[in-house]
Structures are given as structure tokens and as C-alpha cells.
Scaffold this motif. Sequence first.
Motif, PDB file in Angstrom:
ATOM      1  N   ARG A   1      16.746  14.867  -6.380  1.00  0.00           N
ATOM      2  CA  ARG A   1      17.282  15.950  -5.557  1.00  0.00           C
ATOM      3  C   ARG A   1      16.158  16.650  -4.810  1.00  0.00           C
ATOM      4  O   ARG A   1      16.261  16.925  -3.614  1.00  0.00           O
ATOM      5  N   ASP A   2      15.060  16.959  -5.519  1.00  0.00           N
ATOM      6  CA  ASP A   2      13.923  17.626  -4.891  1.00  0.00           C
ATOM      7  C   ASP A   2      13.308  16.766  -3.793  1.00  0.00           C
ATOM      8  O   ASP A   2      12.997  17.256  -2.705  1.00  0.00           O
ATOM      9  N   MET A   3      13.123  15.475  -4.068  1.00  0.00           N
ATOM     10  CA  MET A   3      12.548  14.574  -3.064  1.00  0.00           C
ATOM     11  C   MET A   3      13.445  14.482  -1.838  1.00  0.00           C
ATOM     12  O   MET A   3      12.978  14.528  -0.703  1.00  0.00           O
ATOM     13  N   MET A   4      14.745  14.349  -2.070  1.00  0.00           N
ATOM     14  CA  MET A   4      15.677  14.227  -0.955  1.00  0.00           C
ATOM     15  C   MET A   4      15.692  15.500  -0.114  1.00  0.00           C
ATOM     16  O   MET A   4      15.723  15.445   1.117  1.00  0.00           O
TER      17      MET A   4
ATOM     18  N   PRO B   1       0.818  -1.225   0.000  1.00  0.00           N
ATOM     19  CA  PRO B   1       0.000   0.000   0.000  1.00  0.00           C
ATOM     20  C   PRO B   1       0.851   1.273   0.000  1.00  0.00           C
ATOM     21  O   PRO B   1       0.509   2.255  -0.657  1.00  0.00           O
ATOM     22  N   GLN B   2       1.983   1.238   0.697  1.00  0.00           N
ATOM     23  CA  GLN B   2       2.856   2.411   0.727  1.00  0.00           C
ATOM     24  C   GLN B   2       3.444   2.696  -0.648  1.00  0.00           C
ATOM     25  O   GLN B   2       3.493   3.840  -1.083  1.00  0.00           O
ATOM     26  N   LYS B   3       3.883   1.643  -1.318  1.00  0.00           N
ATOM     27  CA  LYS B   3       4.485   1.829  -2.633  1.00  0.00           C
ATOM     28  C   LYS B   3       3.443   2.279  -3.651  1.00  0.00           C
ATOM     29  O   LYS B   3       3.716   3.124  -4.502  1.00  0.00           O
ATOM     30  N   ALA B   4       2.235   1.734  -3.541  1.00  0.00           N
ATOM     31  CA  ALA B   4       1.161   2.151  -4.441  1.00  0.00           C
ATOM     32  C   ALA B   4       0.820   3.621  -4.214  1.00  0.00           C
ATOM     33  O   ALA B   4       0.617   4.376  -5.173  1.00  0.00           O
ATOM     34  N   ALA B   5       0.791   4.043  -2.949  1.00  0.00           N
ATOM     35  CA  ALA B   5       0.508   5.447  -2.637  1.00  0.00           C
ATOM     36  C   ALA B   5       1.615   6.346  -3.158  1.00  0.00           C
ATOM     37  O   ALA B   5       1.352   7.421  -3.705  1.00  0.00           O
TER      38      ALA B   5
ATOM     39  N   ILE C   1      17.469   7.598   2.949  1.00  0.00           N
ATOM     40  CA  ILE C   1      16.440   8.588   2.640  1.00  0.00           C
ATOM     41  C   ILE C   1      15.458   8.028   1.625  1.00  0.00           C
ATOM     42  O   ILE C   1      14.245   8.147   1.784  1.00  0.00           O
ATOM     43  N   LEU C   2      15.967   7.394   0.588  1.00  0.00           N
ATOM     44  CA  LEU C   2      15.087   6.799  -0.415  1.00  0.00           C
ATOM     45  C   LEU C   2      14.246   5.680   0.189  1.00  0.00           C
ATOM     46  O   LEU C   2      13.075   5.517  -0.148  1.00  0.00           O
ATOM     47  N   SER C   3      14.834   4.935   1.101  1.00  0.00           N
ATOM     48  CA  SER C   3      14.089   3.871   1.777  1.00  0.00           C
ATOM     49  C   SER C   3      12.950   4.457   2.601  1.00  0.00           C
ATOM     50  O   SER C   3      11.835   3.934   2.600  1.00  0.00           O
ATOM     51  N   MET C   4      13.216   5.556   3.328  1.00  0.00           N
ATOM     52  CA  MET C   4      12.164   6.210   4.122  1.00  0.00           C
ATOM     53  C   MET C   4      11.061   6.710   3.205  1.00  0.00           C
ATOM     54  O   MET C   4       9.876   6.571   3.504  1.00  0.00           O
ATOM     55  N   TYR C   5      11.442   7.280   2.077  1.00  0.00           N
ATOM     56  CA  TYR C   5      10.458   7.780   1.127  1.00  0.00           C
ATOM     57  C   TYR C   5       9.608   6.632   0.576  1.00  0.00           C
ATOM     58  O   TYR C   5       8.407   6.717   0.466  1.00  0.00           O
TER      59      TYR C   5
ATOM     60  N   LEU D   1      14.764  15.578   3.847  1.00  0.00           N
ATOM     61  CA  LEU D   1      15.734  16.062   4.823  1.00  0.00           C
ATOM     62  C   LEU D   1      15.167  17.215   5.643  1.00  0.00           C
ATOM     63  O   LEU D   1      15.323  17.252   6.876  1.00  0.00           O
ATOM     64  N   GLU D   2      14.500  18.157   4.983  1.00  0.00           N
ATOM     65  CA  GLU D   2      13.929  19.299   5.696  1.00  0.00           C
ATOM     66  C   GLU D   2      12.841  18.848   6.675  1.00  0.00           C
ATOM     67  O   GLU D   2      12.761  19.344   7.799  1.00  0.00           O
ATOM     68  N   GLY D   3      12.023  17.884   6.272  1.00  0.00           N
ATOM     69  CA  GLY D   3      10.992  17.363   7.157  1.00  0.00           C
ATOM     70  C   GLY D   3      11.583  16.675   8.374  1.00  0.00           C
ATOM     71  O   GLY D   3      11.103  16.849   9.506  1.00  0.00           O
TER      72      GLY D   3
END
Length: 130
Positions: free
Chosen positions: A39-42, A8-12, A121-125, A46-48
Motif C-alpha cells: 500500500r505504501d509503495m503504491m 540491475p533494476q531488480k537488484a537496485a 504500478i508494480l511493474s513500473m516499480y 501514484l503520487e509521483g
Amino acid sequence: MARRKDSPQKAAMREMMRDYLKNNDISIKDGTDVNSIMRDMMSVLLEGALDGELDEELGYSKYDYRNKETDNSRNGHSSKTMHTSYGDMNVAIPRDRNGEYEPQLIKKYQNTVTQDMEEKILSMYAKGMT
């Protein structure tokens, strides 16, 4: 071969990225476009995470000043350029008024994001942390 069933997370996340690309009229033509999006996603992640660290340090969330039990408070953000394998990105580092906040995710004077940190970071995303 068909795509296996997504979590469900990956689908979202897939839906969110589809909407992001469509609403911002972004088309991916080559690796440079992918690097820009990464870059934008990372940067957003990071800011969050840094804002969350400051919430924990101060003991109250950004707009929950009524539960504030400290004389310290937020004092804006400072800009920092981080070097990643996707290129340079700007990150807004939160500050506190008393100067007691020490970021743990991006330490003071750190200006590179290691490959290991990028993978985390990518894993958290991918797990749905926004």
C-alpha cells in the motif's frame, strides 16, 4: 536452487527494499505486513506519477519557476482515499490554481484501483521507476 541473476533494476530495488525495511525497523511476519508495505509503495508511485502529470500540464517542474510560461501554478494537494486489494490508502492529488488540471492516472471521482492498474504500478516499480 540458486536465484537467477537479477537485472540491475531488480537488484537496485531489492537493495532499496532491504534498506527501507532495516532503516524503519520493519519486520514482515505475515501477509498483513506485506499488504501494508505494498500500500505504501503504491501510494508513493501514484503520487509521483500524478506530480509528473501536473509538471507536464503546467510545462515546468516544481522548483523550475523561472521557466514558467503560464499564469497557472501549483496549488497544493488534496487527499483522496483509494480502495485497493491491499486495503485503503490515502493519496495526495496535486491541484493547480486555475482548476484546469484533470488527472489521467486517477480520474476525478475515481476511488478504486483496479487489479490491472495495481499490476501496472508494480511493474513500473519493478523496472525502477520511483
